[in-house]
Design a protein around this motif. Sequence first.
Motif, PDB file in Angstrom:
ATOM      1  N   PRO A   1      15.790 -29.402  -3.637  1.00  0.00           N
ATOM      2  CA  PRO A   1      14.522 -29.515  -4.277  1.00  0.00           C
ATOM      3  C   PRO A   1      14.544 -31.107  -4.688  1.00  0.00           C
ATOM      4  O   PRO A   1      13.619 -31.921  -4.434  1.00  0.00           O
ATOM      5  N   ALA A   2      15.663 -31.572  -5.272  1.00  0.00           N
ATOM      6  CA  ALA A   2      15.729 -32.992  -5.957  1.00  0.00           C
ATOM      7  C   ALA A   2      15.513 -33.930  -4.822  1.00  0.00           C
ATOM      8  O   ALA A   2      15.090 -34.930  -4.896  1.00  0.00           O
ATOM      9  N   ALA A   3      16.243 -33.727  -3.789  1.00  0.00           N
ATOM     10  CA  ALA A   3      16.370 -34.471  -2.657  1.00  0.00           C
ATOM     11  C   ALA A   3      15.195 -34.662  -2.010  1.00  0.00           C
ATOM     12  O   ALA A   3      14.772 -35.884  -1.288  1.00  0.00           O
ATOM     13  N   VAL A   4      14.232 -33.808  -1.865  1.00  0.00           N
ATOM     14  CA  VAL A   4      12.906 -33.789  -1.087  1.00  0.00           C
ATOM     15  C   VAL A   4      11.957 -34.327  -1.901  1.00  0.00           C
ATOM     16  O   VAL A   4      10.711 -34.485  -1.346  1.00  0.00           O
ATOM     17  N   LYS A   5      12.027 -33.880  -3.222  1.00  0.00           N
ATOM     18  CA  LYS A   5      10.709 -34.049  -4.100  1.00  0.00           C
ATOM     19  C   LYS A   5      10.274 -35.597  -3.756  1.00  0.00           C
ATOM     20  O   LYS A   5      11.080 -36.524  -4.157  1.00  0.00           O
ATOM     21  N   GLY A   6       8.950 -35.615  -3.585  1.00  0.00           N
ATOM     22  CA  GLY A   6       8.205 -36.917  -3.697  1.00  0.00           C
ATOM     23  C   GLY A   6       8.255 -37.567  -2.432  1.00  0.00           C
ATOM     24  O   GLY A   6       7.658 -38.689  -2.163  1.00  0.00           O
ATOM     25  N   VAL A   7       9.117 -36.988  -1.320  1.00  0.00           N
ATOM     26  CA  VAL A   7       9.112 -37.781   0.013  1.00  0.00           C
ATOM     27  C   VAL A   7       7.767 -37.546   0.811  1.00  0.00           C
ATOM     28  O   VAL A   7       7.158 -36.525   0.651  1.00  0.00           O
ATOM     29  N   THR A   8       7.524 -38.482   1.636  1.00  0.00           N
ATOM     30  CA  THR A   8       6.241 -38.239   2.454  1.00  0.00           C
ATOM     31  C   THR A   8       6.866 -37.829   4.048  1.00  0.00           C
ATOM     32  O   THR A   8       5.988 -37.590   4.683  1.00  0.00           O
ATOM     33  N   ALA A   9       8.202 -38.129   4.274  1.00  0.00           N
ATOM     34  CA  ALA A   9       8.641 -37.752   5.531  1.00  0.00           C
ATOM     35  C   ALA A   9      10.041 -37.435   5.423  1.00  0.00           C
ATOM     36  O   ALA A   9      10.834 -37.601   4.584  1.00  0.00           O
ATOM     37  N   VAL A  10      10.413 -36.387   6.120  1.00  0.00           N
ATOM     38  CA  VAL A  10      11.934 -36.096   6.341  1.00  0.00           C
ATOM     39  C   VAL A  10      12.283 -36.009   7.581  1.00  0.00           C
ATOM     40  O   VAL A  10      11.723 -35.646   8.663  1.00  0.00           O
ATOM     41  N   ILE A  11      13.486 -36.951   8.134  1.00  0.00           N
ATOM     42  CA  ILE A  11      13.924 -37.104   9.280  1.00  0.00           C
ATOM     43  C   ILE A  11      15.603 -36.239   9.085  1.00  0.00           C
ATOM     44  O   ILE A  11      16.306 -36.805   8.461  1.00  0.00           O
ATOM     45  N   HIS A  12      15.535 -35.174   9.984  1.00  0.00           N
ATOM     46  CA  HIS A  12      16.685 -34.242  10.101  1.00  0.00           C
ATOM     47  C   HIS A  12      17.796 -34.541  11.064  1.00  0.00           C
ATOM     48  O   HIS A  12      17.316 -34.054  12.281  1.00  0.00           O
ATOM     49  N   LEU A  13      18.827 -35.367  10.805  1.00  0.00           N
ATOM     50  CA  LEU A  13      19.581 -35.882  11.861  1.00  0.00           C
ATOM     51  C   LEU A  13      21.064 -34.783  11.931  1.00  0.00           C
ATOM     52  O   LEU A  13      21.482 -34.549  12.795  1.00  0.00           O
ATOM     53  N   ALA A  14      21.114 -34.258  10.638  1.00  0.00           N
ATOM     54  CA  ALA A  14      22.458 -33.562  10.479  1.00  0.00           C
ATOM     55  C   ALA A  14      22.566 -32.492  11.375  1.00  0.00           C
ATOM     56  O   ALA A  14      21.776 -31.638  11.524  1.00  0.00           O
ATOM     57  N   ALA A  15      23.850 -32.363  11.978  1.00  0.00           N
ATOM     58  CA  ALA A  15      24.130 -31.274  12.868  1.00  0.00           C
ATOM     59  C   ALA A  15      25.540 -31.291  13.202  1.00  0.00           C
ATOM     60  O   ALA A  15      26.307 -32.426  13.095  1.00  0.00           O
ATOM     61  N   VAL A  16      26.176 -30.317  13.774  1.00  0.00           N
ATOM     62  CA  VAL A  16      27.411 -30.340  14.105  1.00  0.00           C
ATOM     63  C   VAL A  16      27.444 -30.104  15.633  1.00  0.00           C
ATOM     64  O   VAL A  16      26.679 -29.292  16.307  1.00  0.00           O
ATOM     65  N   PHE A  17      28.521 -31.018  16.493  1.00  0.00           N
ATOM     66  CA  PHE A  17      28.541 -31.025  17.847  1.00  0.00           C
ATOM     67  C   PHE A  17      29.786 -30.473  18.414  1.00  0.00           C
ATOM     68  O   PHE A  17      30.016 -29.540  19.040  1.00  0.00           O
ATOM     69  N   ARG A  18      30.636 -31.542  18.385  1.00  0.00           N
ATOM     70  CA  ARG A  18      31.849 -31.516  19.354  1.00  0.00           C
ATOM     71  C   ARG A  18      33.045 -30.818  18.433  1.00  0.00           C
ATOM     72  O   ARG A  18      33.811 -31.527  17.823  1.00  0.00           O
ATOM     73  N   THR A  19      32.806 -29.620  18.276  1.00  0.00           N
ATOM     74  CA  THR A  19      33.666 -28.674  17.814  1.00  0.00           C
ATOM     75  C   THR A  19      33.875 -27.254  18.657  1.00  0.00           C
ATOM     76  O   THR A  19      32.694 -27.158  19.186  1.00  0.00           O
ATOM     77  N   ARG A  20      34.811 -26.574  18.495  1.00  0.00           N
ATOM     78  CA  ARG A  20      35.155 -25.568  19.091  1.00  0.00           C
ATOM     79  C   ARG A  20      34.520 -24.229  18.116  1.00  0.00           C
ATOM     80  O   ARG A  20      34.849 -23.178  18.624  1.00  0.00           O
ATOM     81  N   ASP A  21      34.299 -24.774  17.001  1.00  0.00           N
ATOM     82  CA  ASP A  21      33.856 -23.541  15.931  1.00  0.00           C
ATOM     83  C   ASP A  21      32.453 -23.235  16.196  1.00  0.00           C
ATOM     84  O   ASP A  21      31.545 -23.806  15.522  1.00  0.00           O
ATOM     85  N   ASP A  22      32.259 -22.273  16.840  1.00  0.00           N
ATOM     86  CA  ASP A  22      30.778 -22.011  17.207  1.00  0.00           C
ATOM     87  C   ASP A  22      30.090 -21.514  15.882  1.00  0.00           C
ATOM     88  O   ASP A  22      28.911 -21.557  15.559  1.00  0.00           O
ATOM     89  N   ASP A  23      30.846 -20.694  14.719  1.00  0.00           N
ATOM     90  CA  ASP A  23      30.049 -20.237  13.614  1.00  0.00           C
ATOM     91  C   ASP A  23      29.638 -21.409  12.961  1.00  0.00           C
ATOM     92  O   ASP A  23      28.542 -21.426  12.197  1.00  0.00           O
TER      93      ASP A  23
END
Length: 267
Positions: free
Chosen positions: A51-73
């Motif tokens: 909540p504190a991170a998004v409060k007041g923003v006009t846009a969100v760019i969501h890049l966070a992701a996990v890719f090169r790992t064998r841990d599917d979970d």
Amino acid sequence: MTGGTGLVGPRLLGRLSAAGVECRALVRPGKEVPEGVQRAEGDILSPDSLPAAVKGVTAVIHLAAVFRTRDDDQIWTVNRDGTRNLIAAVEQHAPEARFLLASTSNIYDADSTHPGREDDPVAPALAYPASKIEAEQLLRASGLTWGILRLPFIYGDQDGHLESLPELAAGMGWHPAQRLSVVHHADIATAFALALTGAFDNRTVNIADESPSSIYEISQIVGYSYSSSAEPLSQPWKGQMDVSLARSLGFTPTISTIHEAVRNGAL
């Protein structure tokens, strides 16, 4: 922005900030952000921190992701569940904000009869593209104004990513004539800057430069000795995206090909 400390995030933050966009980056404790970027400590897997991170923003760019790992979970937890947490926080605390999700060209069927199109039916089996598809679906089902940018292989700014590609391709048995859609970091910024204006609202859009390059050509550019072959390609469109929609919506890459990046010293 989430993912502000990964391969793409710091470069995108730097370019948007230099263009006058006021930026806030969600980062874990101890992580640095580029100069001029506001810092918000938290994690998409910790809903209480959002909540504190998004409060007041006009846009969100969501890049966070996990890719090169064998841990599917881990892939499912971060890419799907983390996106769900972030969407919920934005719906509750910044419902007017535009939510832009970075997705992937890997969702397209390798056996397609044409370059991957945004309206193609997709059902990837691997965890990374499958989790991205579910994240896309969560966002479309939200009550937010959204845009989904499907990104190809990203390179440039001396990140070493392109240099790593031939060895990865060889390990996967790719034919040297296989062509791959790519985009330079500079045009990740071009695309997201355009998306921030609303040009991609409520659309899913493929983003790539003007010309897919062959694995053989890329290997020549980065100095890797790739095996030759004159055997026919069994999957001629694997790795390629149709970018007609992006062009029709106003996206024009500033670096049209890898060769131009080389000429400009931007590799």
